[in-house]
Write a protein that holds these residues in place. Structure first.
Motif, PDB file in Angstrom:
ATOM      1  N   LEU A   1      -0.007  10.383  89.287  1.00  0.00           N
ATOM      2  CA  LEU A   1       1.159   9.693  88.741  1.00  0.00           C
ATOM      3  C   LEU A   1       2.063  10.668  88.000  1.00  0.00           C
ATOM      4  CD1 LEU A   1       2.111   6.731  88.763  1.00  0.00           C
ATOM      5  CD2 LEU A   1       1.194   6.531  86.451  1.00  0.00           C
TER       6      LEU A   1
ATOM      7  N   ARG B   1       8.298   0.472  86.908  1.00  0.00           N
ATOM      8  CA  ARG B   1       8.070   1.826  86.390  1.00  0.00           C
ATOM      9  C   ARG B   1       9.148   2.215  85.384  1.00  0.00           C
ATOM     10  NH1 ARG B   1      10.600   1.799  91.113  1.00  0.00           N
ATOM     11  NH2 ARG B   1      12.362   3.198  91.514  1.00  0.00           N
TER      12      ARG B   1
ATOM     13  N   LEU C   1       3.919  12.696  90.735  1.00  0.00           N
ATOM     14  CA  LEU C   1       4.868  11.831  91.436  1.00  0.00           C
ATOM     15  C   LEU C   1       6.080  11.538  90.564  1.00  0.00           C
ATOM     16  CD1 LEU C   1       2.472   9.269  93.172  1.00  0.00           C
ATOM     17  CD2 LEU C   1       3.715  11.151  94.246  1.00  0.00           C
ATOM     18  N   ALA C   2       5.851  11.302  89.272  1.00  0.00           N
ATOM     19  CA  ALA C   2       6.967  11.052  88.361  1.00  0.00           C
ATOM     20  C   ALA C   2       7.817  12.300  88.177  1.00  0.00           C
ATOM     21  CB  ALA C   2       6.437  10.560  87.008  1.00  0.00           C
TER      22      ALA C   2
ATOM     23  N   VAL D   1       5.360   8.124  81.316  1.00  0.00           N
ATOM     24  CA  VAL D   1       5.411   7.139  82.394  1.00  0.00           C
ATOM     25  C   VAL D   1       4.752   5.859  81.905  1.00  0.00           C
ATOM     26  CG1 VAL D   1       4.829   6.615  84.786  1.00  0.00           C
ATOM     27  CG2 VAL D   1       5.257   8.989  84.115  1.00  0.00           C
TER      28      VAL D   1
ATOM     29  N   ILE E   1       7.698   8.481  92.363  1.00  0.00           N
ATOM     30  CA  ILE E   1       7.038   7.268  91.904  1.00  0.00           C
ATOM     31  C   ILE E   1       7.923   6.060  92.213  1.00  0.00           C
ATOM     32  CG2 ILE E   1       7.976   7.550  89.562  1.00  0.00           C
ATOM     33  CD1 ILE E   1       5.413   6.242  88.531  1.00  0.00           C
ATOM     34  N   ASP E   2       7.335   5.042  92.826  1.00  0.00           N
ATOM     35  CA  ASP E   2       8.115   3.847  93.176  1.00  0.00           C
ATOM     36  C   ASP E   2       7.391   2.558  92.810  1.00  0.00           C
ATOM     37  OD1 ASP E   2       6.094   3.910  94.995  1.00  0.00           O
ATOM     38  OD2 ASP E   2       7.339   3.613  96.772  1.00  0.00           O
TER      39      ASP E   2
END
Length: 541
Positions: A44, A58, A47-48, A11, A53-54
């Protein structure tokens, strides 16, 4: 069956890499614990991996495959379409986040919020979804679920709101439950109840769980395997038993050493001869509140008396709603008591004043450090402005801006911060640095009594340990007296000479700290002690 398989997850936000090629998996009925300090990339990463993830700019690479049943086709979540992710979230994956107060919609009843995913993913009618929501509330231990299903979030306690979040997450029987710091803001007893609840539901449903935490003590009670993250990299990835028995990385050893524990004989030496500084007698605080059934009175503090001795620490301990913070607010003039007195002695131990009704010039003898360093400092002002404000209000620190700036530099050095921090804004500081700024501001007026209201509860365990060490050092060097408010008895033991245990606004037990920890008299005190995570990991059946 492997429910979630993540390979080479990377990420980046813009040009800055955050997560560096992580691999992990979680099987049906198993719990993976992801642990690390704030900024390590825990949230993170998950979420990824789940497509949530937003962040602007990104970039997510690698693979994250979800399989909900042995017969279901695997779903690649990295790069999946919005339609695919909407079909998975709430159905295949349930989420429980850290703060239920911000996760729940204050305008909708609890029943509507649980029913939403049932109507969307299971096609239930509104009536059937409402019935199912009631059953889910009963399953997560909400009393009187048939009535509470139509209540709003503000009518539930913090622990109950987190139970509601679990009910929402499990409404559609997801294959994977993501629990992101779900107990950090809760009392130790409520934390233990939430852990037991999730494990029981996991046992009954076979759910795979990813549990994110900064506290290896909590991870030790829930996980089968542990992934330790630091700066977005996996520094250790092994079974829980191996991590506890033989940690390989220095960072893992640091996290294990920093977790709060109740240790026989620990804590500061008793101070039996210290003279009283603050004497509170018969303190009584009541609030009038409006409820659906009409106006009623909440008795927040009921006939509480205690003495804080000069140069020592008195801890007020209890669960949320026990009256701890209300006592602090009464002592600092933030709420008006219904009855009672609080007398603050002068340097000679005479000439006491009523601290509950003190004038402004006398109130500077009492300072307060609040729980949340992110909310207690104005984000629009520099650190120098935040610390200098009480100096300007009370006309101390010199008559010129230069003299006040010199005093600010002294205070920053006192709390082990570089004076260059004076020109920074709060968003440029870590949580631990912000709390040090809050402590510096509290010490600006050279108070005799400092009230610490859950001052380390929101910090990582390693940062918490450093802040507690700072507070102990300042007490010795500056001769400070602390009123230490906490719900965690492991931290209370490190800090306190005397302890007052509160429940429902009343004193349950009061004793010197060494005596209370060695021989607690009341069942409630024993329950608080039992709720502290033990030294070793939980042996799971």
């Amino acid at each position: 069956m492997t429910v979630l398989q993540v390979r080479e997850l990377r990420v980046a936000i813009g040009e800055t890499p955050i997560v560096h090629g992580l691999d992990f998996a979680v099987d049906r009925g198993q719990t993976l614990g992801i642990v690390g300090e704030s900024g390590s990339g825990k949230s993170l990463t998950v979420l990824a991996a789940t497509g949530l993830i937003d962040a602007p700019g990104r970039r997510v690479a690698g693979s994250s495959v979800l399989r909900t049943t042995p017969d279901a086709a695997p779903v690649e979540l990295v790069g999946a379409s919005d339609r695919t992710l909407r079909s998975v979230h709430g159905d295949g994956i349930g989420f429980v986040f850290q703060d239920p107060s911000t996760s729940l919609n204050p305008y909708l009843t609890i029943g509507r919020q649980i029913a939403e995913s049932l109507e969307t993913h299971r096609g239930l009618s509104r009536r059937a979804a409402h019935t199912r929501a009631t059953a889910l509330l009963e399953a997560v231990g909400i009393p009187d679920p048939a009535t509470r299903v139509d209540a709003y979030p503000h009518q539930f306690s913090g622990g109950q709101r987190q139970r509601v979040m679990i009910a929402i997450a499990l409404a559609c029987d997801p294959a994977l439950l993501v629990a992101d710091e779900p107990t950090t803001a809760l009392d130790v007893t409520t934390q233990a109840q939430i852990i037991d609840l999730v494990q029981q539901l996991q046992h009954d449903r076979g759910t795979a769980v990813v549990w994110i935490s900064h506290d290896l003590g909590v991870i030790g009670q829930v996980a089968d395997d542990v992934l330790v993250l630091r700066h977005g990299e996996a520094v250790e990835q092994r079974s829980l038993a191996d991590v506890y028995a033989d940690p390989q990385h220095a960072y893992t050893k640091e996290l294990l050493a920093a977790r709060p524990r109740v240790v026989a004989g620990a804590g500061p030496a008793p101070e039996p001869t210290a003279a009283p500084l603050l004497e509170v007698t018969g303190l009584d605080v009541r609030f009038a509140v409006q409820t659906p059934a009409g106006r009623r009175t909440v008795h927040a503090v009921d006939d509480v008396s205690f003495t804080v001795r000069r140069g020592t620490t008195l801890a007020l301990v209890g669960e949320s709603g026990s009256g701890k913070s209300t006592i602090a607010n009464a002592l600092t003039g933030l709420v008006a008591p219904h009855a009672g007195t609080a007398t603050l002695a002068d340097a000679e131990g005479a000439g006491v004043r009523d601290a509950l009704r003190a004038k402004r010039r006398d109130r500077r003898r009492i300072a307060m450090v609040f729980q949340d360093p992110f909310a207690s400092i104005d984000p629009r002002r520099t650190v120098a402005d935040a610390i200098a404000e009480p100096l300007r209000v009370h006309r101390l620190g010199g008559s010129t801006a230069a003299s006040r700036a010199a005093r600010v530099r002294e205070l920053l050095e006192l709390v082990d911060l570089d004076p260059a921090f004076a020109e920074r804004y709060p968003h440029e500081l870590s949580g631990g640095q912000r709390q040090r700024v809050s402590i510096a501001r509290a010490l600006a007026l050279e108070p005799e009594l400092v009230i610490l209201d859950e001052a380390t509860a929101s910090l990582d365990v390693s940062v918490q340990a450093r802040v507690l060490a700072l507070l102990r050092r300042l007490q010795v060097e500056q001769g400070l007296t602390y009123l230490f408010i906490a719900h965690d008895l492991a931290i209370v033991q490190q800090m306190s000479h005397d302890v007052v245990v509160l429940r429902g606004g009343k004193v349950v037990e009061a004793a010197p700290a060494a005596e209370l920890f060695a021989h607690p008299r009341e069942e409630y005190t024993r329950a608080l002690l039992a709720a502290v995570p033990p030294d070793g990991p939980r042996v799971r059946a």
